[in-house]
Design a protein around this motif. Structure first.
Motif, PDB file in Angstrom:
ATOM      1  N   THR A  45       8.074  -0.759  -5.102  1.00  0.00           N
ATOM      2  CA  THR A  45       6.556  -1.195  -5.822  1.00  0.00           C
ATOM      3  C   THR A  45       5.699  -0.815  -5.655  1.00  0.00           C
ATOM      4  O   THR A  45       5.128  -0.336  -4.569  1.00  0.00           O
ATOM      5  N   ARG A  46       4.687  -1.302  -6.693  1.00  0.00           N
ATOM      6  CA  ARG A  46       3.013  -0.774  -6.240  1.00  0.00           C
ATOM      7  C   ARG A  46       2.718  -2.171  -6.852  1.00  0.00           C
ATOM      8  O   ARG A  46       3.307  -3.138  -7.730  1.00  0.00           O
ATOM      9  N   ILE A  47       1.753  -2.981  -6.310  1.00  0.00           N
ATOM     10  CA  ILE A  47       0.874  -4.162  -6.863  1.00  0.00           C
ATOM     11  C   ILE A  47      -0.332  -3.961  -6.674  1.00  0.00           C
ATOM     12  O   ILE A  47      -1.017  -2.932  -5.859  1.00  0.00           O
ATOM     13  N   GLU A  48      -0.167  -4.275  -7.579  1.00  0.00           N
ATOM     14  CA  GLU A  48      -1.891  -4.409  -8.474  1.00  0.00           C
ATOM     15  C   GLU A  48      -2.613  -5.737  -8.621  1.00  0.00           C
ATOM     16  O   GLU A  48      -1.570  -6.878  -9.385  1.00  0.00           O
ATOM     17  N   ILE A  49      -3.822  -6.422  -7.716  1.00  0.00           N
ATOM     18  CA  ILE A  49      -3.989  -7.224  -8.442  1.00  0.00           C
ATOM     19  C   ILE A  49      -5.180  -7.602  -8.613  1.00  0.00           C
ATOM     20  O   ILE A  49      -6.567  -6.644  -8.574  1.00  0.00           O
ATOM     21  N   SER A  50      -5.924  -8.498 -10.106  1.00  0.00           N
ATOM     22  CA  SER A  50      -6.745  -8.273 -10.379  1.00  0.00           C
ATOM     23  C   SER A  50      -7.379 -10.142 -10.256  1.00  0.00           C
ATOM     24  O   SER A  50      -6.477 -10.649 -11.777  1.00  0.00           O
ATOM     25  N   GLY A  51      -8.429 -11.128  -9.843  1.00  0.00           N
ATOM     26  CA  GLY A  51      -7.927 -12.006 -10.293  1.00  0.00           C
ATOM     27  C   GLY A  51      -7.145 -12.613 -10.255  1.00  0.00           C
ATOM     28  O   GLY A  51      -6.586 -12.475  -9.062  1.00  0.00           O
ATOM     29  N   LEU A  52      -6.436 -13.649 -10.757  1.00  0.00           N
ATOM     30  CA  LEU A  52      -5.855 -14.005 -10.902  1.00  0.00           C
ATOM     31  C   LEU A  52      -4.236 -14.146 -11.275  1.00  0.00           C
ATOM     32  O   LEU A  52      -3.009 -14.323 -11.291  1.00  0.00           O
ATOM     33  N   VAL A  53      -4.340 -12.367 -11.160  1.00  0.00           N
ATOM     34  CA  VAL A  53      -2.797 -11.662 -12.366  1.00  0.00           C
ATOM     35  C   VAL A  53      -2.570 -10.713 -11.508  1.00  0.00           C
ATOM     36  O   VAL A  53      -3.774 -10.048 -10.961  1.00  0.00           O
ATOM     37  N   ALA A  54      -2.021 -10.535 -10.996  1.00  0.00           N
ATOM     38  CA  ALA A  54      -0.628  -9.697 -10.109  1.00  0.00           C
ATOM     39  C   ALA A  54       0.165  -9.084 -10.647  1.00  0.00           C
ATOM     40  O   ALA A  54       0.862  -9.259 -11.687  1.00  0.00           O
ATOM     41  N   MET A  55      -0.065  -7.979 -10.722  1.00  0.00           N
ATOM     42  CA  MET A  55       1.681  -6.635 -11.422  1.00  0.00           C
ATOM     43  C   MET A  55       2.049  -6.094 -10.520  1.00  0.00           C
ATOM     44  O   MET A  55       2.010  -5.258 -10.096  1.00  0.00           O
ATOM     45  N   CYS A  56       3.030  -5.933 -10.467  1.00  0.00           N
ATOM     46  CA  CYS A  56       3.748  -5.285  -9.757  1.00  0.00           C
ATOM     47  C   CYS A  56       5.002  -4.485 -10.820  1.00  0.00           C
ATOM     48  O   CYS A  56       6.058  -4.948 -11.851  1.00  0.00           O
ATOM     49  N   SER A  57       4.688  -2.861 -10.241  1.00  0.00           N
ATOM     50  CA  SER A  57       5.684  -1.893 -11.105  1.00  0.00           C
ATOM     51  C   SER A  57       7.186  -1.510  -9.754  1.00  0.00           C
ATOM     52  O   SER A  57       6.365  -1.426  -8.712  1.00  0.00           O
ATOM     53  N   CYS A  58       8.414  -1.498 -10.324  1.00  0.00           N
ATOM     54  CA  CYS A  58       9.675  -0.972  -9.243  1.00  0.00           C
ATOM     55  C   CYS A  58      10.370  -0.568 -10.213  1.00  0.00           C
ATOM     56  O   CYS A  58      10.731  -0.547 -11.194  1.00  0.00           O
ATOM     57  N   ILE A  59      11.243  -0.238  -8.757  1.00  0.00           N
ATOM     58  CA  ILE A  59      12.105   0.504  -9.939  1.00  0.00           C
ATOM     59  C   ILE A  59      13.665  -0.891  -9.038  1.00  0.00           C
ATOM     60  O   ILE A  59      14.017  -0.288  -7.227  1.00  0.00           O
ATOM     61  N   GLU A  60      14.459  -1.124  -9.874  1.00  0.00           N
ATOM     62  CA  GLU A  60      15.442  -1.611  -9.650  1.00  0.00           C
ATOM     63  C   GLU A  60      16.742  -0.934  -9.739  1.00  0.00           C
ATOM     64  O   GLU A  60      17.279  -0.003 -10.756  1.00  0.00           O
ATOM     65  N   GLU A  61      17.324  -1.007  -8.359  1.00  0.00           N
ATOM     66  CA  GLU A  61      18.515   0.031  -7.598  1.00  0.00           C
ATOM     67  C   GLU A  61      19.693  -1.176  -8.104  1.00  0.00           C
ATOM     68  O   GLU A  61      19.675  -2.333  -7.743  1.00  0.00           O
ATOM     69  N   THR A  62      20.949  -0.884  -9.041  1.00  0.00           N
ATOM     70  CA  THR A  62      21.997  -1.811  -9.017  1.00  0.00           C
ATOM     71  C   THR A  62      22.986  -0.831  -7.787  1.00  0.00           C
ATOM     72  O   THR A  62      23.476   0.478  -7.871  1.00  0.00           O
ATOM     73  N   PRO A  63      24.170  -1.361  -7.749  1.00  0.00           N
ATOM     74  CA  PRO A  63      25.049  -1.290  -7.380  1.00  0.00           C
ATOM     75  C   PRO A  63      26.112  -0.367  -7.723  1.00  0.00           C
ATOM     76  O   PRO A  63      26.915   0.382  -6.988  1.00  0.00           O
ATOM     77  N   GLY A  64      25.675   0.372  -8.615  1.00  0.00           N
ATOM     78  CA  GLY A  64      26.694   1.369  -9.659  1.00  0.00           C
ATOM     79  C   GLY A  64      26.140   2.777  -9.235  1.00  0.00           C
ATOM     80  O   GLY A  64      25.714   3.567  -9.742  1.00  0.00           O
ATOM     81  N   GLY A  65      25.142   2.622  -8.317  1.00  0.00           N
ATOM     82  CA  GLY A  65      23.755   3.715  -8.488  1.00  0.00           C
ATOM     83  C   GLY A  65      22.311   3.599  -9.465  1.00  0.00           C
ATOM     84  O   GLY A  65      22.453   4.997  -9.696  1.00  0.00           O
ATOM     85  N   GLY A  66      23.009   2.987 -10.498  1.00  0.00           N
ATOM     86  CA  GLY A  66      21.688   2.708 -11.454  1.00  0.00           C
ATOM     87  C   GLY A  66      20.608   2.690 -11.168  1.00  0.00           C
ATOM     88  O   GLY A  66      20.363   2.204 -10.006  1.00  0.00           O
ATOM     89  N   GLN A  67      19.629   3.439 -11.573  1.00  0.00           N
ATOM     90  CA  GLN A  67      18.146   2.671 -11.915  1.00  0.00           C
ATOM     91  C   GLN A  67      18.071   1.434 -13.313  1.00  0.00           C
ATOM     92  O   GLN A  67      18.049   2.495 -14.380  1.00  0.00           O
ATOM     93  N   ILE A  68      16.588   0.792 -13.137  1.00  0.00           N
ATOM     94  CA  ILE A  68      16.256   0.653 -13.995  1.00  0.00           C
ATOM     95  C   ILE A  68      14.340   0.473 -13.956  1.00  0.00           C
ATOM     96  O   ILE A  68      14.236   0.149 -12.679  1.00  0.00           O
ATOM     97  N   GLU A  69      13.765   0.664 -14.063  1.00  0.00           N
ATOM     98  CA  GLU A  69      12.473   0.822 -13.858  1.00  0.00           C
ATOM     99  C   GLU A  69      12.070  -1.443 -14.657  1.00  0.00           C
ATOM    100  O   GLU A  69      12.256  -1.308 -15.657  1.00  0.00           O
ATOM    101  N   ALA A  70      10.925  -1.574 -14.115  1.00  0.00           N
ATOM    102  CA  ALA A  70      10.635  -2.483 -14.454  1.00  0.00           C
ATOM    103  C   ALA A  70       9.469  -2.716 -13.720  1.00  0.00           C
ATOM    104  O   ALA A  70       8.431  -2.342 -13.021  1.00  0.00           O
ATOM    105  N   LEU A  71       8.665  -4.057 -14.382  1.00  0.00           N
ATOM    106  CA  LEU A  71       7.476  -4.283 -14.681  1.00  0.00           C
ATOM    107  C   LEU A  71       7.394  -5.796 -14.487  1.00  0.00           C
ATOM    108  O   LEU A  71       7.789  -6.490 -15.201  1.00  0.00           O
ATOM    109  N   ASN A  72       6.663  -6.735 -13.208  1.00  0.00           N
ATOM    110  CA  ASN A  72       6.620  -8.106 -13.396  1.00  0.00           C
ATOM    111  C   ASN A  72       5.418  -8.691 -12.894  1.00  0.00           C
ATOM    112  O   ASN A  72       4.548  -7.818 -12.252  1.00  0.00           O
ATOM    113  N   VAL A  73       4.856  -9.567 -14.083  1.00  0.00           N
ATOM    114  CA  VAL A  73       3.454 -10.049 -14.115  1.00  0.00           C
ATOM    115  C   VAL A  73       3.324 -11.551 -13.193  1.00  0.00           C
ATOM    116  O   VAL A  73       4.597 -12.476 -13.971  1.00  0.00           O
TER     117      VAL A  73
END
Length: 244
Positions: A185-213
């Motif tokens: 997880t990486r977090i960048e905060i600019s004023g009233l907005v925050a961006m979080c990028s991360c890798i979601e790991e699923t039970p089957g071993g899969g990976q999902i690139e995610a961006l949460n704002v």
């Protein structure tokens, strides 16, 4: 000094009397004005002290009972102004030094509070996802801002009602719990907005690139955007024997 008695002649012209009364009222207001300063201070000292008292008064961001994250840009701007000041007055130097230390502490506390708040929002989002809690998921998403969600392999969905309807279908699909573990997880905060990028790991071993704002609303961080895309591992193919 003892008050002086002013006698007016009833035979004085009326315009003169009006002008005299206006002058007396004006002089009285000036002598009792709240802006009156000691006559021992020169004009430049009075100006600097008024400026410092205005900046250091109760209107300062960290002295107001508000969300500290909202006051962060104001405090950073004031700190930059103090650092650029070249005033050499000893009293003002001491005041700026104290003010600078106060601002630096307040800014550090606000940044720490902001990052902890964003991480808490991340935890709540993935806890709602993993436990299938639709109500918790609804609290994670913003109810004030325009929201957008892109599920893996699907077109984007906009609007709170549409986004929450998609989560109800996903979380209430009868498949039971679906634990998701965010990593890197990486977090960048600019004023009233925050961006979080991360890798979601699923039970089957899969990976999902995610961006949460997230956006700061009512003293909390609320999600306004979720984007997820699966990561496909590319396997190298060794060349076979040459064809004859």
């Amino acid at each position: 000094p003892a008050p002086q008695t002013l006698y007016l002649d009833a035979n004085m012209p009326l315009p003169f009397l009006k002008s005299l009364l206006l002058f007396i009222c004006f002089a009285h207001n000036q002598s009792t004005s709240a802006w009156q300063v000691s006559p021992r201070a020169n004009p430049s000292q009075r100006q600097r002290r008024h400026s410092l008292s205005h900046r250091h008064g109760s209107s300062s961001p960290e002295n107001i009972d508000i969300d500290p994250v909202l006051g962060l840009p104001l405090m950073e701007a004031e700190l930059a102004t103090l650092l650029q000041s070249t005033d050499s007055d000893d009293d003002d130097d001491d005041s700026r030094r104290v003010r600078r230390h106060t601002l630096e502490g307040a800014i550090e506390n606000a940044k720490t509070s902001a990052e902890f708040g964003v991480r808490r929002a991340q935890v709540e989002f993935y806890e709602a996802f993993s436990s299938g809690d639709v109500d918790m998921m609804g609290r994670v998403w913003s109810a004030e801002s325009h929201v957008r969600c892109v599920h893996p392999g699907m077109a984007g969905i906009e609007g709170r009602e549409e986004v929450m309807d998609s989560w109800r279908k996903i979380l209430g699909g009868g498949g039971g719990s679906f634990p998701i573990a965010p990593k890197q997880t990486r977090i960048e905060i600019s004023g009233l907005v925050a961006m979080c990028s991360c890798i979601e790991e699923t039970p089957g071993g899969g990976q999902i690139e995610a961006l949460n704002v997230y956006r700061r609303e009512g003293g909390a961080w609320r999600m306004i955007t979720h984007f997820a895309s699966p990561i496909f591992a590319l396997r190298s193919v060794e060349p076979g024997p040459p064809e004859l």
